[in-house]
Enzyme design. Structure first.
Site, PDB file in Angstrom:
ATOM      1  N   ASP A   8     -49.217  59.768  10.805  1.00 40.83           N
ATOM      2  CA  ASP A   8     -48.872  59.258   9.488  1.00 40.83           C
ATOM      3  C   ASP A   8     -47.393  59.602   9.263  1.00 40.83           C
ATOM      4  OD1 ASP A   8     -49.096  58.387   6.767  1.00 40.83           O
ATOM      5  OD2 ASP A   8     -49.419  60.467   6.163  1.00 40.83           O
ATOM      6  N   ASP A  10     -45.540  59.910   5.519  1.00 47.20           N
ATOM      7  CA  ASP A  10     -45.333  60.722   4.319  1.00 47.20           C
ATOM      8  C   ASP A  10     -46.225  61.960   4.327  1.00 47.20           C
ATOM      9  OD1 ASP A  10     -43.421  59.007   3.179  1.00 47.20           O
ATOM     10  OD2 ASP A  10     -44.988  57.701   2.378  1.00 47.20           O
ATOM     11  N   ASP A  19     -41.786  56.920  -0.659  1.00 49.18           N
ATOM     12  CA  ASP A  19     -41.819  55.873  -1.678  1.00 49.18           C
ATOM     13  C   ASP A  19     -41.430  56.402  -3.053  1.00 49.18           C
ATOM     14  OD1 ASP A  19     -42.421  53.645  -0.165  1.00 49.18           O
ATOM     15  OD2 ASP A  19     -44.590  53.886  -0.356  1.00 49.18           O
ATOM     16  N   ASP A  98     -48.449  53.848   5.297  1.00 49.29           N
ATOM     17  CA  ASP A  98     -48.428  52.947   4.152  1.00 49.29           C
ATOM     18  C   ASP A  98     -47.083  52.993   3.425  1.00 49.29           C
ATOM     19  OD1 ASP A  98     -49.394  51.034   2.471  1.00 49.29           O
ATOM     20  OD2 ASP A  98     -50.739  52.339   1.335  1.00 49.29           O
ATOM     21  N   ASP A 179     -52.486  63.500   6.658  1.00 47.14           N
ATOM     22  CA  ASP A 179     -52.699  64.373   5.504  1.00 47.14           C
ATOM     23  C   ASP A 179     -53.553  63.751   4.402  1.00 47.14           C
ATOM     24  OD1 ASP A 179     -50.820  63.484   2.962  1.00 47.14           O
ATOM     25  OD2 ASP A 179     -50.083  62.766   4.876  1.00 47.14           O
TER      26      ASP A 179
END
Length: 241
Positions: A8, A10, A19, A98, A179
């Protein structure tokens, strides 16, 4: 046969949410009061596009945004972890996030990791001719209820593994490092030789540790980590097929 590490971004590679970090580039009063409602009604990608629209309207430029992203702190030890997996442990490394491709690629380039990452799967992001950052949903899915509409990480991971298999590349071990709640889906799809690396005190760790009390069946080994060195030490242990 090689190994695969899926990360991942972030709160896993960078120690923040990229973001929401860019929202600090303007005063919070510049954001409409009903902006947060857009997240619930139209999804995260639509919400972030609205954020980027506000930034553009307030003369926030590409260098402003890129500079902030490039300065985001990495999670302790994560850069060394990625480098070691790629250089010394026969791992292909991919990112499924994402966030958006512009943010991820900017940060990787700044930190000398671009050559270590085989592929980035995220919402496409690019600046248009007017200087506004525009993003799109990675895909539009409704088959996985554990995932958001725009990004099923588990499906992306499985599709990647299948495509690699067609090229003659078979992974003996698949490691997932994450996470958040949207990292639970790919973790559930790991096999018995896989490793679910969940950051301590974050939602993914809670979901994995509570999985025996739910209908979800976890096959992979579990590593709860606080820094990249702990993941590296766990993966350095011998394992059997």
């Amino acid at each position: 046969m090689k190994n695969l590490a899926v990360f991942d971004f972030d709160h896993t590679i960078v120690d923040t949410n990229s973001d929401t970090a860019v929202m600090d580039l303007v005063d919070k009063s510049k954001f409409p009061p009903d902006l947060r409602k857009l997240h619930k009604s139209a999804g995260w990608t639509a919400f972030m596009q609205a954020v980027f629209n506000v930034l553009h309207e307030n003369q926030v430029t590409e260098p402003d945004i890129a500079g902030l992203i490039r300065r985001l702190p990495g999670v302790a030890g994560i850069k060394h972890l990625i480098q070691t997996l790629h250089d010394s442990m026969d791992y292909d490394v991919i990112i499924i996030s994402d966030a958006n491709t512009y943010f991820i690629n900017a940060w990787l380039e700044e930190n000398g990791l671009s050559s270590k990452i085989l592929k980035v799967y995220s919402n496409p992001g690019a600046f248009n001719e007017q200087g506004r950052l525009e993003i799109e949903m990675f895909h539009d899915q409704d088959s996985c209820q554990l995932s958001t509409r725009n990004l099923c990480k588990g499906q992306i991971m499985q599709d990647f593994i299948k495509e690699q298999s067609k090229r003659g590349i078979v992974y003996r071990r698949v490691v997932y490092v994450g996470d958040g709640h949207n990292d639970f889906c790919p973790i559930l799809r790991l096999g018995s030789t896989g490793v679910a690396c969940c950051r301590k005190a974050y939602q993914c760790a809670d979901l994995v540790q509570n999985a025996p009390n739910t209908e979800h069946r976890l096959k992979a080994q579990v590593c709860i980590w606080e820094n990249g060195q702990e993941v590296l030490e766990f993966l350095a242990k011998p394992f059997s097929m």
